[in-house]
Write a protein that holds these residues in place. Structure first.
Motif, mmCIF file in Angstrom:
data_model
loop_
_atom_site.group_PDB
_atom_site.id
_atom_site.type_symbol
_atom_site.label_atom_id
_atom_site.label_comp_id
_atom_site.label_asym_id
_atom_site.label_seq_id
_atom_site.Cartn_x
_atom_site.Cartn_y
_atom_site.Cartn_z
ATOM 1 N N ARG A 82 -18.296 13.873 28.851
ATOM 2 C CA ARG A 82 -18.537 12.991 27.706
ATOM 3 C C ARG A 82 -17.228 12.604 27.035
ATOM 4 O O ARG A 82 -16.975 11.433 26.747
ATOM 5 C CB ARG A 82 -19.455 13.669 26.707
ATOM 6 N N ARG A 107 -15.572 8.803 26.786
ATOM 7 C CA ARG A 107 -15.307 8.192 25.477
ATOM 8 C C ARG A 107 -13.856 7.771 25.317
ATOM 9 O O ARG A 107 -13.552 6.882 24.524
ATOM 10 C CB ARG A 107 -15.685 9.163 24.365
ATOM 11 N N ASP A 143 -22.157 5.179 25.442
ATOM 12 C CA ASP A 143 -22.832 5.436 24.166
ATOM 13 C C ASP A 143 -24.158 4.688 24.099
ATOM 14 O O ASP A 143 -25.162 5.222 23.634
ATOM 15 C CB ASP A 143 -21.947 5.026 22.984
ATOM 16 N N ALA A 191 -24.939 14.994 22.582
ATOM 17 C CA ALA A 191 -24.653 13.908 21.639
ATOM 18 C C ALA A 191 -25.653 13.922 20.487
ATOM 19 O O ALA A 191 -25.286 13.734 19.330
ATOM 20 C CB ALA A 191 -24.685 12.561 22.359
#
Length: 83
Positions: free
Chosen positions: A50, A54, A66, A19
């Motif tokens: 990930r 999301r 996040d 990220a």
């Protein structure tokens, strides 16, 4: 692709590194060398985790993850800056 068995904290760390790399410009001081040490299979699986998180329903899990990644990044940066 075979599943790699890692503790949750390891997945969290790899996802946080990915990220960070996604959010910062090329050539910026970053964790690129640390991420380069992550085996390609682990990195691919972490990216899939990930992306799945999301896209969770209503974004609740995605928003929470996040925030968790941001907190983890802040801690890592603080640790790296300590003498």
């Amino acid at each position: 692709m075979a599943s790699t068995q890692l503790p949750n904290w390891a997945w969290d760390l790899v996802i946080a590194l990915i990220a960070h790399e996604d959010e910062h410009a090329q050539g910026a001081p970053c964790f690129g060398s640390a991420l380069a040490a992550v085996p390609a299979e682990v990195r691919a699986q972490a990216e899939a985790i990930r992306d799945y998180v999301r896209q969770s329903p209503c974004g609740v899990i995605g928003e929470e993850s996040d925030e968790t990644w941001a907190q983890l990044q802040a801690r890592l940066v603080g640790l790296l800056r300590q003498p």
